[in-house]
Design an enzyme around this catalytic site. Structure first.
Site, PDB file in Angstrom:
ATOM      1  CB  CYS A   1      -0.937  55.904   0.859  1.00  0.00           C
ATOM      2  SG  CYS A   1      -0.262  56.126  -0.519  1.00  0.00           S
TER       3      CYS A   1
ATOM      4  CG  HIS B   1      -3.461  61.894  -2.615  1.00  0.00           C
ATOM      5  ND1 HIS B   1      -2.195  60.893  -2.753  1.00  0.00           N
ATOM      6  CD2 HIS B   1      -3.484  62.817  -3.525  1.00  0.00           C
ATOM      7  CE1 HIS B   1      -1.604  61.744  -3.781  1.00  0.00           C
ATOM      8  NE2 HIS B   1      -2.312  62.697  -4.335  1.00  0.00           N
TER       9      HIS B   1
END
Length: 315
Positions: free
Chosen positions: A142, A90
């Site tokens: 991301c 992440h």
């Protein structure tokens, strides 16, 4: 730069098992990359350090452990060495304290303990490189565009790619929103503030990011060394998300879309590829697969844009 003497790598895969943030392909990404580094790019297996949150892992990918592994790799480096960091997991964006920042956010990766590693930390690592050594960062996460603070954009938001309507398998964005991270840290510290730095300093102390430990004037001293030897291949632009793929047909294994695209390009092109060629080809793979909102980017000096990816020896 001369061909590398030593080749060292730190590979980090965070699947966040048994949490609401669980991903499925990140550990697969770095395990595949480990094999490629050894078989194709001349890395000694003993020089490749793997950190994952798979059950039974000896060294977990916490913020402190990741920074320690990177720091040790840089401390061992000499002129001509090739260093590589692959992160699959992440990412997030935190409110920027810098006026005029393009997206009004700064970029960070999210280790398994939520002790964020920010763009300032990566800038400091690049600045520590001995002259003549290089550090290539491949971040499949991301908001990874710009993850090395002040690194020059070579392929980024200004590049245009047409879209198509290809069917995309089941996917999850590799992002934990800032609000969710703030909520989690608040539950750990029981401090009522929206300043994420306060929570990180309270819970992690000296292991927290330099972004929060240093006064603004000292942070500003981490300027880029022009031209430096930091090379960032990001899975997407700073305002985009990267996909974690869970194939729902044929029992295929899960993977990160960008890591998989890079692997596909390397498999199809056995000769030397420049950093710029690799990123552009990975963009084309994702376009063909129907990823309309994920555009890999390249940040590095002009010279390193045309340099061979990981200084691959000639076949």
């Amino acid at each position: 730069m001369d061909m590398g003497n030593k080749r060292m790598a730190v590979l980090v895969g965070c699947n966040y098992p048994n949490t609401r943030n669980e991903l499925h392909g990140c550990i697969n990404d770095v395990l595949t990359m480990k094999e490629v580094l050894v078989k194709r790019f001349g890395f000694d297996l003993r020089s490749v350090q793997l950190l994952t949150d798979a059950p039974g892992s000896v060294v977990l990918p916490t913020g402190a452990n990741i920074k320690k592994a990177l720091g040790q790799m840089i401390d061992q480096a000499e002129a001509g060495d090739v260093l590589f960091f692959h992160y699959s997991g992440h990412g997030t964006r935190i409110p920027s304290v810098k006026p005029g920042h393009p997206f009004r956010h700064d970029e960070a990766i999210v280790p398994c303990d939520f002790n964020l590693i920010t763009d300032v930390d990566f800038r400091q690592l690049v600045n520590r490189l001995p002259k003549g050594a290089s550090l290539t960062v491949l971040s499949d996460s991301c908001h990874s565009g710009g993850l090395i603070d002040k690194e020059k954009e070579q392929i980024g938001p200004k590049a245009t790619i047409t879209t198509n309507n290809a069917k995309v398998p089941s996917q999850s964005p590799k992002v934990i929103p800032f609000e969710s991270i703030l909520q989690h840290l608040t539950s750990l510290t029981n401090i009522n503030t929206s300043d994420i730095g306060t929570h990180l300093l309270e819970f992690f102390g000296s292991d927290a990011s330099l972004k929060f430990r240093l006064p603004p004037l000292e942070r500003d001293q981490f300027e880029s060394i022009d031209p430096d030897e930091g090379i960032l291949l990001s899975g997407c632009q700073a305002n985009e998300t990267s996909a974690d793929m869970s194939p729902n047909e044929g029992g295929g294994k899960s993977y990160g879309a960008f890591s998989n695209a890079v692997q596909m390009v390397l498999k199809e092109h056995l000769g030397q590829l420049s950093n710029k060629q690799l990123v552009m080809m990975a963009r084309e793979v994702l376009q063909a697969q129907g990823f309309e909102q994920q555009h890999p980017c390249l940040y590095c000096s002009d010279r390193n844009a045309g340099a061979t990816f990981l200084w691959q020896p000639e076949c």
